[in-house]
Scaffold this motif. Sequence first.
Motif, short mmCIF file in Angstrom:
data_model
loop_
_atom_site.label_atom_id
_atom_site.label_comp_id
_atom_site.label_asym_id
_atom_site.label_seq_id
_atom_site.Cartn_x
_atom_site.Cartn_y
_atom_site.Cartn_z
N ASP A 123 0.68 -1.61 -0.37
CA ASP A 123 0.31 0.13 0.29
C ASP A 123 1.09 1.27 0.34
N ASP A 124 1.87 1.45 0.87
CA ASP A 124 2.89 2.20 0.92
C ASP A 124 3.48 2.73 -0.40
N ILE A 125 3.52 1.76 -1.85
CA ILE A 125 4.26 1.64 -2.35
C ILE A 125 3.42 2.29 -3.32
N ALA A 126 2.14 1.70 -3.60
CA ALA A 126 0.83 1.96 -4.09
C ALA A 126 0.41 3.16 -4.23
N ARG A 127 0.30 3.90 -2.68
CA ARG A 127 0.13 5.57 -2.70
C ARG A 127 1.09 6.14 -3.46
N ALA A 128 2.48 5.52 -2.87
CA ALA A 128 3.76 6.34 -3.70
C ALA A 128 3.13 6.37 -5.04
N GLY A 129 2.84 5.78 -5.80
CA GLY A 129 2.92 6.32 -7.14
C GLY A 129 1.43 6.19 -7.96
#
Length: 307
Positions: A123-129
Amino acid sequence: MAPGFAQTDHYPTRAIKLYVGFAPGGATDQLARLYATRLTERLGQPVVVENRPGSGGNVAVQQLAQASPDGYSLVMAANYVAINAALKRNVYNWERDLAPIALIASTPNLLVVPANSSFKTIDDIARAGRKPDAQVTFGSPGMGSSVHLSGELFKLTAASPGLTHVPYKGISPAELDLVAGTIDLMFGSISTAVPLVESGKLRAIAVTGTQRLKALPNVPTLDELGMKGFNVEATYMVIAPAKTPAPIVQKLSAEIAEVSRQPEVQRAIENLYAQPLTGGPAQTRTFLKTEEAKWAELVKASGLKID
């Protein structure tokens, strides 16, 4: 018999070249060297590994497609042959230009980030993207590799258009940049990513296959984390040029099968966190057709285009 073709009754009579389409150190290279050593013992002639990195493995395969079909030029390839066909990146036609020989092994990939990364979850990666100014980079050993396609599928599934692919000429240079923090993440090759996780240089977030790894039992699969049906694996195989005489194809397939049955070879494959596979020319060809159809469906559904 056409000039330059091997006398199949006495094949081989000289050294065989086994090309690898990536820089030394990755799983493809390690498997090639494992089989080259064993086949040298069985065939009585040297099987020499040559690394020809570039274009996600396609440099080596393109060279193979143009080689003399005499059994003295082979490639330790992977499903990038079929993936790139689905992406219409191949300058060759694998069904016309290549002769599948044998399946070797398969392995999922491992989503990893630098040890000090702020990314702790998918989720951290998805939000950053998803941020308007997102510049989240993921590395791979080349376009069309399973490592690359894992990232593209994640990007699509997570609806994170800010994830940007950075291709390298092998897994080792990509991992060096990942450890250094030059890139943000990678769906790394299990054989080299797990040791980096165990040594504390990388942090593992998820597995791209259908099962957790025995080596990292606390790392969940992407399917478990909500990306239902996410399953991307690297599958390795030996291929030759099309029109290689059937007796040579059969001999190579049989010798590779004997090597694959050796307990020490199976242990070596498992030490690469891979699953040993068996299958001759027909099974390998069927796998490639199935894999191409699978990724062609994704390309059509997603509009994915690779320059």
